[in-house]
Design an enzyme around this catalytic site. Structure first.
Site, short mmCIF file in Angstrom:
data_model
loop_
_atom_site.label_atom_id
_atom_site.label_comp_id
_atom_site.label_asym_id
_atom_site.label_seq_id
_atom_site.Cartn_x
_atom_site.Cartn_y
_atom_site.Cartn_z
N TYR A 242 0.86 -1.26 0.08
CA TYR A 242 -0.02 0.06 0.17
C TYR A 242 0.90 1.35 -0.08
CZ TYR A 242 -4.12 -2.88 1.25
OH TYR A 242 -4.82 -3.98 1.02
N LYS B 57 2.89 -15.08 2.36
CA LYS B 57 3.02 -16.12 1.18
C LYS B 57 4.31 -16.43 0.91
CE LYS B 57 0.46 -17.56 -2.14
NZ LYS B 57 -0.40 -18.61 -2.08
N ASP C 181 -3.36 -17.84 1.88
CA ASP C 181 -4.77 -18.47 0.85
C ASP C 181 -5.36 -19.65 2.19
OD1 ASP C 181 -2.10 -19.77 0.67
OD2 ASP C 181 -2.61 -20.57 -1.31
N ASP D 165 -5.57 -6.57 6.05
CA ASP D 165 -6.88 -5.80 5.46
C ASP D 165 -7.85 -6.77 5.21
OD1 ASP D 165 -8.51 -4.02 4.65
OD2 ASP D 165 -7.10 -3.51 2.84
N ASP E 81 -11.18 -8.11 7.99
CA ASP E 81 -12.65 -8.13 7.57
C ASP E 81 -13.32 -9.50 7.63
OD1 ASP E 81 -12.66 -5.38 7.40
OD2 ASP E 81 -13.47 -5.44 5.39
#
Ligand code: NAD
Length: 351
Positions: free
Chosen positions: A135, A186, A218, A242, A246
């Site tokens: 980001y 990852k 994942d 992020d 959620d």
């Protein structure tokens, strides 16, 4: 202990008022001072994060934040939008660690989209790094290739130091809870993640009492809906966090119940419910104040070093739920449906 109180917009003032009642009832030496932020800041001084508000936040030991935003501000230039206040506070205060607990109270297990037995008693904490990663990494942009085709690119970037400090937050939080930390990355594909895994493992040597595990993002996304109760604390980077935070919050099914904290390197923090300003229900005395009250409990635990006070608030919330008090968003048939103020009063009475 000085608390900067920034109610913001929409339901912000209503829910923060209930958290303040609860804090008052603790009878601790707390000093509070209020200032406008978001749309209210813009209305007061043409800036979503007025200078005086930022100064108050900087001088305080902790910040209690409501929510910002409203349709009347949607057409303002980006720099004047209410949401800029949150980004500004994060930046100026160096808030790099975002803590999002997702807890399912036995009484509310039916509100989840998952089967009640999968989520009943769930209590996980997702820690998301907030100021680095893809980001913010440079270079980034959209460029034209020689063949005329446009391509977009971003840079995933973490320094050892950035990984180390969020890892410490993860291990320390695990020590205050179930002593299990799962680091999510990852590393099978990304170099940044390989460094992440190496550094977290290295930091882990300083915390022999915490059981460290690693999981690919994942798989974690899948495990969160398959057997979410396997997790205690999860620590991860900005982008993965992020998305996963959620996902985890929705395991509970009730947005009005979920608190959060954003901490700096010295445990100073900004505490806010994860929901927004809910303009659709503002001013109607129906918003659920429990996420904000639980944010105040987190403030007691993480910034003000008052774990007993945090426990008391959380126990009081459990008690009112057990007694059947429900705001409209979590009400089922047979519940004692109450408004914002009555829910606050019930928590104060339980305290
Ligand atoms: P929202 O979270 O405000 O509302 C989503 C839905 O959940 C609405 O139906 C709302 O009534 C309900 N809801 C939210 N909080 C509730 C509570 N405590 N009790 C009962 N019901 C509740 O999200 P939105 O509608 O997408 O956004 C509204 C405004 O909030 C926008 O301006 C958005 O930018 C802003 N926002 C701010 C923050 C923040 O301040 N951190 C976060 C998200 C959205």
């Amino acid at each position: 202990m000085k608390i900067a109180v920034l109610p913001g917009d929409g339901i912000g003032a209503e829910i923060v008022a209930q958290a303040l009642r609860v804090l008052e009832r603790l009878e601790l030496p707390l000093e509070t001072e209020e200032a406008p932020v978001g749309g209210a800041g813009y209305d007061a001084s043409g800036d979503p994060l007025p200078e005086a508000t930022l100064k108050l936040a900087k001088d305080a030991d902790a910040i209690l934040f409501g929510a910002v935003g409203g349709w009347q501000y949607d057409k303002l230039p980006r720099a004047k939008r209410p949401e800029q206040a949150i980004l500004g506070l994060r930046k100026h205060l160096g808030l790099f660690a975002n803590l999002r607990p997702a807890q399912v109270y036995a009484e509310l297990a039916g509100a989840s989209a998952l089967k009640a037995e999968v989520v009943a008693g769930l209590d996980i904490l997702i820690i998301r790094e907030l100021t680095g990663d893809i980001y913010f990494g440079q270079p980034r942009g959209i460029r034209k290739r020689d063949d005329g085709e446009r391509e977009g690119f971003d840079t995933m970037l973490y320094s050892e130091g950035e990984i180390r400090r969020i890892a410490h937050v993860g291990f320390k939080a695990a020590l205050k809870r179930g002593r299990k930390l799962c680091s999510v990355d990852k590393a099978n594909v990304l170099e940044t993640s390989q460094l992440w895994r190496d550094v977290v493992t290295e930091v882990g040597k300083q915390y022999p009492d915490v059981e460290l595990s690693h999981m690919y993002v994942d798989n974690c996304a899948m495990q969160l809906v398959r057997t979410p109760k396997q997790f205690d604390v999860v620590v991860t980077g900005n982008m993965f966090g992020d998305i996963l935070s959620d996902e985890a919050s929705m395991l509970t099914g009730s947005i009005g119940m979920l608190p959060s904290a954003s901490l700096d390197a010295n445990n100073k923090g900004l505490y806010e419910p994860i929901h927004g300003s809910a303009p659709d229900i503002a001013g109607k005395d129906i918003a659920n104040p429990l996420a904000t009250i639980l944010s105040a409990a987190m403030m007691m635990r993480y910034s003000l070093q008052q774990p007993a006070a945090a426990d008391r608030i959380e126990a009081a919330v459990k008690k009112v739920l057990k007694e059947g008090y429900r705001t409209a968003d979590i009400a089922e048939s047979g519940a004692k449906q109450v408004g914002t103020q009555a829910m606050g009063a019930a928590v104060v009475a339980a305290l």
